[in-house]
Design a protein around this motif. Structure first.
Motif, short mmCIF file in Angstrom:
data_model
loop_
_atom_site.label_atom_id
_atom_site.label_comp_id
_atom_site.label_asym_id
_atom_site.label_seq_id
_atom_site.Cartn_x
_atom_site.Cartn_y
_atom_site.Cartn_z
N PRO A 1 146.58 25.59 131.80
CA PRO A 1 145.89 25.42 130.51
C PRO A 1 145.63 26.76 129.83
N ASN A 2 145.81 26.79 128.52
CA ASN A 2 145.51 27.96 127.71
C ASN A 2 144.13 27.69 127.09
N PRO A 3 143.12 28.52 127.42
CA PRO A 3 141.77 28.23 126.95
C PRO A 3 141.63 28.22 125.42
N ALA A 4 142.50 28.91 124.70
CA ALA A 4 142.41 28.95 123.24
C ALA A 4 143.07 27.75 122.57
N MET A 5 143.87 27.01 123.33
CA MET A 5 144.69 25.95 122.74
C MET A 5 143.88 24.84 122.07
N PRO A 6 142.86 24.25 122.68
CA PRO A 6 142.16 23.15 122.00
C PRO A 6 141.57 23.56 120.65
N ALA A 7 140.91 24.70 120.58
CA ALA A 7 140.31 25.14 119.31
C ALA A 7 141.38 25.48 118.28
N THR A 8 142.47 26.08 118.72
CA THR A 8 143.55 26.44 117.80
C THR A 8 144.21 25.19 117.22
N LEU A 9 144.46 24.19 118.06
CA LEU A 9 145.07 22.95 117.57
C LEU A 9 144.13 22.20 116.63
N GLU A 10 142.84 22.23 116.92
CA GLU A 10 141.89 21.58 116.02
C GLU A 10 141.85 22.31 114.67
N ALA A 11 141.87 23.63 114.69
CA ALA A 11 141.89 24.40 113.43
C ALA A 11 143.17 24.11 112.64
N PHE A 12 144.29 23.95 113.33
CA PHE A 12 145.57 23.59 112.71
C PHE A 12 145.46 22.24 112.01
N ARG A 13 144.93 21.24 112.71
CA ARG A 13 144.78 19.90 112.13
C ARG A 13 143.87 19.93 110.90
N VAL A 14 142.75 20.60 111.02
CA VAL A 14 141.81 20.69 109.90
C VAL A 14 142.46 21.39 108.71
N LEU A 15 143.13 22.51 108.98
CA LEU A 15 143.78 23.27 107.91
C LEU A 15 144.74 22.39 107.12
N PHE A 16 145.60 21.65 107.81
CA PHE A 16 146.62 20.89 107.10
C PHE A 16 146.07 19.67 106.39
N ASN A 17 144.86 19.26 106.71
CA ASN A 17 144.26 18.17 105.95
C ASN A 17 143.34 18.68 104.86
N GLN A 18 143.24 20.00 104.71
CA GLN A 18 142.50 20.61 103.60
C GLN A 18 143.40 21.44 102.69
N LEU A 19 144.58 21.80 103.16
CA LEU A 19 145.43 22.76 102.48
C LEU A 19 145.90 22.25 101.12
N ASP A 20 145.83 23.12 100.12
CA ASP A 20 146.43 22.87 98.82
C ASP A 20 146.71 24.23 98.18
N LYS A 21 147.28 24.23 96.99
CA LYS A 21 147.68 25.48 96.35
C LYS A 21 146.49 26.38 96.03
N GLY A 22 145.28 25.84 96.00
CA GLY A 22 144.10 26.62 95.66
C GLY A 22 143.37 27.23 96.83
N ASN A 23 143.78 26.93 98.06
CA ASN A 23 143.06 27.49 99.20
C ASN A 23 143.98 28.06 100.29
N LEU A 24 145.07 28.63 99.88
CA LEU A 24 146.01 29.24 100.83
C LEU A 24 145.40 30.43 101.55
N HIS A 25 144.25 30.91 101.06
CA HIS A 25 143.55 32.01 101.74
C HIS A 25 143.04 31.60 103.12
N LYS A 26 143.10 30.30 103.44
CA LYS A 26 142.67 29.82 104.76
C LYS A 26 143.74 30.02 105.84
N LEU A 27 144.96 30.33 105.45
CA LEU A 27 146.05 30.47 106.43
C LEU A 27 145.76 31.52 107.51
N PRO A 28 145.18 32.69 107.20
CA PRO A 28 144.96 33.70 108.25
C PRO A 28 143.99 33.27 109.34
N ALA A 29 143.21 32.25 109.10
CA ALA A 29 142.30 31.76 110.14
C ALA A 29 143.05 31.05 111.26
#
Length: 151
Positions: free
Chosen positions: A8-36
């Motif tokens: 197990p990679n200890p960072a994986m659960p939080a990273t995958l959750e951040a990925f899911r959240v990002l793609f359900n919030q992403l639009d042309k006006g908030n691309l500044h969230k990508l570096p997170a």
């Protein structure tokens, strides 16, 4: 939920959750969230193009989201092995140039690799024909839309 194989990679659960959240919030006006979620040296590829680096990814997504009305993903359980994961999803998309703004659904899979708690590799697999050719009224529209999508 996720299914883990190997160490197990200890960072994986939080990273995958951040990925899911990002793609359900992403639009042309908030691309500044990508570096997170993404590393500076991200390698990204989908059936319509490939880019390397966070600046190039931001530019690519700016083009991809330029005419998006709404885009939501329903993610299934991730299959995780060490520092990589495969995540099946269904995209629910409303786009100004597709199907008169009506929602379409496209199934796909994201394969990601994580380093230092951020995604350093992301490849999407989906049927570009299902996304584009089955939903655009004319071939000229396909060419104009692909150019706009790929930036």
């Amino acid at each position: 939920m996720k299914i883990e194989v190997g160490c197990p990679n200890p960072a994986m659960p939080a990273t995958l959750e951040a990925f899911r959240v990002l793609f359900n919030q992403l639009d042309k006006g908030n691309l500044h969230k990508l570096p997170a979620v993404y590393s500076e040296d991200i390698q990204f590829q989908d059936p319509l193009g490939a880019v390397e680096g966070l600046d190039a990814l931001t530019h690519y997504f700016a083009g991809a989201y330029s005419n998006v009305i709404s885009c939501q993903f329903v993610f299934e359980d991730a299959l995780v092995q060490d520092s990589s994961a495969t995540i099946p999803w269904v995209m629910h998309l409303r786009h100004k140039r597709i199907r008169n703004d009506r929602e379409i659904q496209v199934a796909g899979i994201s394969h990601v690799a994580v380093k230092g708690g951020k995604i350093c590799y992301h490849r999407d697999y989906f049927d570009a024909g299902q996304l584009l050719y089955e939903n655009l009224p004319v071939i000229g529209g396909v060419i104009r839309w692909v150019k706009g999508y790929a930036g």
